[in-house]
Write a protein that holds these residues in place. Structure first.
Motif, PDB file in Angstrom:
ATOM      1  N   LEU A  49       0.865  -1.191   0.000  1.00 38.40           N
ATOM      2  CA  LEU A  49       0.000   0.000   0.000  1.00 38.40           C
ATOM      3  C   LEU A  49       0.899   1.238   0.000  1.00 38.40           C
ATOM      4  O   LEU A  49       0.652   2.199  -0.721  1.00 38.40           O
ATOM      5  N   HIS A  50       1.928   1.228   0.837  1.00 42.47           N
ATOM      6  CA  HIS A  50       3.051   2.160   0.654  1.00 42.47           C
ATOM      7  C   HIS A  50       3.923   1.516  -0.421  1.00 42.47           C
ATOM      8  O   HIS A  50       4.575   0.493  -0.177  1.00 42.47           O
ATOM      9  N   ALA A  51       3.891   2.102  -1.588  1.00 41.15           N
ATOM     10  CA  ALA A  51       4.265   1.353  -2.784  1.00 41.15           C
ATOM     11  C   ALA A  51       5.741   0.984  -2.865  1.00 41.15           C
ATOM     12  O   ALA A  51       6.116   0.112  -3.639  1.00 41.15           O
ATOM     13  N   GLY A  52       6.586   1.623  -2.050  1.00 43.96           N
ATOM     14  CA  GLY A  52       8.005   1.277  -2.076  1.00 43.96           C
ATOM     15  C   GLY A  52       8.381   0.223  -1.042  1.00 43.96           C
ATOM     16  O   GLY A  52       9.563  -0.102  -0.910  1.00 43.96           O
ATOM     17  N   GLU A  53       7.392  -0.314  -0.320  1.00 39.27           N
ATOM     18  CA  GLU A  53       7.664  -1.274   0.763  1.00 39.27           C
ATOM     19  C   GLU A  53       7.411  -2.690   0.235  1.00 39.27           C
ATOM     20  O   GLU A  53       6.276  -3.153   0.210  1.00 39.27           O
ATOM     21  N   LEU A  54       8.480  -3.362  -0.158  1.00 40.73           N
ATOM     22  CA  LEU A  54       8.312  -4.579  -0.952  1.00 40.73           C
ATOM     23  C   LEU A  54       8.543  -5.914  -0.242  1.00 40.73           C
ATOM     24  O   LEU A  54       8.325  -6.962  -0.855  1.00 40.73           O
ATOM     25  N   LEU A  74       0.425  -5.740   4.598  1.00 36.61           N
ATOM     26  CA  LEU A  74       1.869  -5.965   4.728  1.00 36.61           C
ATOM     27  C   LEU A  74       2.663  -4.712   4.355  1.00 36.61           C
ATOM     28  O   LEU A  74       2.575  -4.223   3.219  1.00 36.61           O
ATOM     29  N   HIS A  75       3.403  -4.211   5.313  1.00 35.59           N
ATOM     30  CA  HIS A  75       4.242  -3.018   5.141  1.00 35.59           C
ATOM     31  C   HIS A  75       5.669  -3.356   5.557  1.00 35.59           C
ATOM     32  O   HIS A  75       5.998  -4.492   5.858  1.00 35.59           O
ATOM     33  N   CYS A  76       6.519  -2.303   5.636  1.00 36.75           N
ATOM     34  CA  CYS A  76       7.797  -2.429   6.324  1.00 36.75           C
ATOM     35  C   CYS A  76       8.158  -1.061   6.874  1.00 36.75           C
ATOM     36  O   CYS A  76       7.554  -0.054   6.516  1.00 36.75           O
ATOM     37  N   ASP A  77       9.142  -1.052   7.758  1.00 43.67           N
ATOM     38  CA  ASP A  77       9.617   0.201   8.362  1.00 43.67           C
ATOM     39  C   ASP A  77      10.920   0.594   7.658  1.00 43.67           C
ATOM     40  O   ASP A  77      11.202   0.106   6.556  1.00 43.67           O
ATOM     41  N   GLY A 115       6.457   6.382  -2.680  1.00 39.87           N
ATOM     42  CA  GLY A 115       5.269   5.519  -2.594  1.00 39.87           C
ATOM     43  C   GLY A 115       4.433   5.706  -1.352  1.00 39.87           C
ATOM     44  O   GLY A 115       3.465   4.986  -1.147  1.00 39.87           O
ATOM     45  N   ARG A 116       4.786   6.680  -0.505  1.00 42.32           N
ATOM     46  CA  ARG A 116       4.077   6.838   0.774  1.00 42.32           C
ATOM     47  C   ARG A 116       2.924   7.846   0.681  1.00 42.32           C
ATOM     48  O   ARG A 116       1.867   7.650   1.248  1.00 42.32           O
ATOM     49  N   PHE A 117       3.167   8.917  -0.052  1.00 43.87           N
ATOM     50  CA  PHE A 117       2.165   9.978  -0.187  1.00 43.87           C
ATOM     51  C   PHE A 117       1.734  10.079  -1.647  1.00 43.87           C
ATOM     52  O   PHE A 117       2.564   9.949  -2.551  1.00 43.87           O
TER      53      PHE A 117
END
Ligand SMILES: [Zn+2]
Length: 352
Positions: free
Chosen positions: A40-45, A147-150, A92-94
């Motif tokens: 959903l945050h598109a750069g968090e793979l 599913l995200h990541c930090d 990819g966050r905003f």
């Protein structure tokens, strides 16, 4: 398995987006159902590659007639953010068009039913329509994993307080290190949109024991690796087995969750008092005592008073740290899970 391609028109002529939805049909009408999305945050793979590793296991379960509850999978939930490259880096966050975080401002429905979705107007921007689409795809499922990541991080979950400790089996199955419990509002993150409708109906109808709603933080941005994808896929598969979405007599029973579980108010956000270079003295997973040196900020290089040390305001556990090695005054660079509530605890989500 059925594959559907959802299409979203862009906000300008000639632009459109697509996202794939995979659906497995369950054989039981009473088994729990599951919805899983990533990026959903598109750069968090990390979650994207975990789903890619999970799919063969689901296809095998389907071929063997072991899928009991319906499963819906969206491996890449945000093609809008995925396309936002600026100067060689994905933003990819905003959503660049509205400056709104892709994981905020989801519609909060007053009942767990698609008919409660707000109408789409021709003037709705593409990020608003994407959010409506994702809520529409997920609604009605008993298990919802986002599913995200930090930045740099251990694996951890955000879980609504109302679902804890009933979700301990899920944290153990996924194999995460920590669980952060939240309640109230989160700026209408996807997770809040997934649990909110169930909190509006009487508890006897909501069946909260059956619900699993979580934001999974699969470590850091750079933890996109074959071995982690495989073990994370095994964790998701274990969760689906434990909760009866999949029948698997060979699946190991999860142990009791032995990691950190703390309310979100215990998280200390360590911020930079001045801009400069960051020298970390701790890494995610470390335990620290009160007063431990966490980082040094070099703000005036060369000067004998050119650096400031940052210390732990209380004893605790290092959950995350920034992926950057420079920052500005006010930037949060470490999340420390304290043993007691932070005197600086904020309302709502930890980050913008
Ligand atoms: Zn995220």
């Amino acid at each position: 398995m059925k594959t559907t391609i959802e299409k979203l028109a862009g906000d300008t002529e000639g632009v459109s987006y697509e996202l794939a939805v995979y659906r497995f049909k369950g054989s039981s009408k009473t088994a729990p159902t599951a919805y899983i999305q990533a990026a959903l945050h598109a750069g968090e793979l990390p979650g994207v590659v975990a789903i890619h590793a999970l799919m063969p296991k689901l296809r095998a379960a389907e071929a063997e007639g072991r899928i009991l509850g319906d499963i819906t999978i969206v491996p890449a939930a945000n093609p809008v953010g995925r396309a936002q490259y600026h100067f060689g880096e994905v933003q990819g966050r905003f959503h660049l068009g509205t400056r709104t975080n892709f994981n905020r401002d989801f519609p909060l429905l007053d009942r767990p039913d698609r008919s409660a979705l707000p109408p789409v107007t021709p003037a709705s921007t593409v990020d608003v329509r994407l959010k409506r689409l994702l809520v529409g795809l997920s609604i009605g499922h008993d298990i919802v994993l986002d599913l995200h990541c930090d930045f740099e991080s251990v694996s951890y979950l955000y879980v609504p307080t109302q679902l804890w400790p009933a979700m301990q089996d899920c944290a153990a199955a996924l194999g995460v290190e920590a669980v952060i419990l939240w309640e109230g509002e989160s700026g209408a993150a996807f997770e809040e949109a997934a649990i909110h409708p169930w909190l509006q109906v009487p508890p006897e109808k909501a069946g909260l024991d059956r619900r699993v709603v979580t934001t999974v933080e699969y470590r850091g941005l750079r933890d996109v690796e074959t071995s982690l994808a495989k073990s994370d896929a095994e964790g998701i598969y274990r969760l689906l087995s434990v909760r009866g979405v999949i029948a698997d007599g060979k699946a190991a029973k999860p142990k009791k969750f032995a990691g950190i579980a703390a309310p979100i108010g215990n998280v200390e956000l360590i911020s930079m008092p001045r801009g400069g270079a960051i020298l970390f003295h701790v890494a995610p997973g470390d335990r620290v005592r009160k007063g431990a040196k966490l980082a040094t900020i070099v703000h005036t290089p060369g000067d004998e008073d050119g650096a400031i040390d940052l210390h732990a305001p209380q004893a605790g556990y290092i959950l995350t740290r920034s992926a950057h090695r420079s920052g500005r005054a006010g930037d949060d660079i470490i999340k420390l899970v304290g043993e007691v509530r932070s005197v600086k605890a904020r309302q709502g989500a930890l980050e913008d």
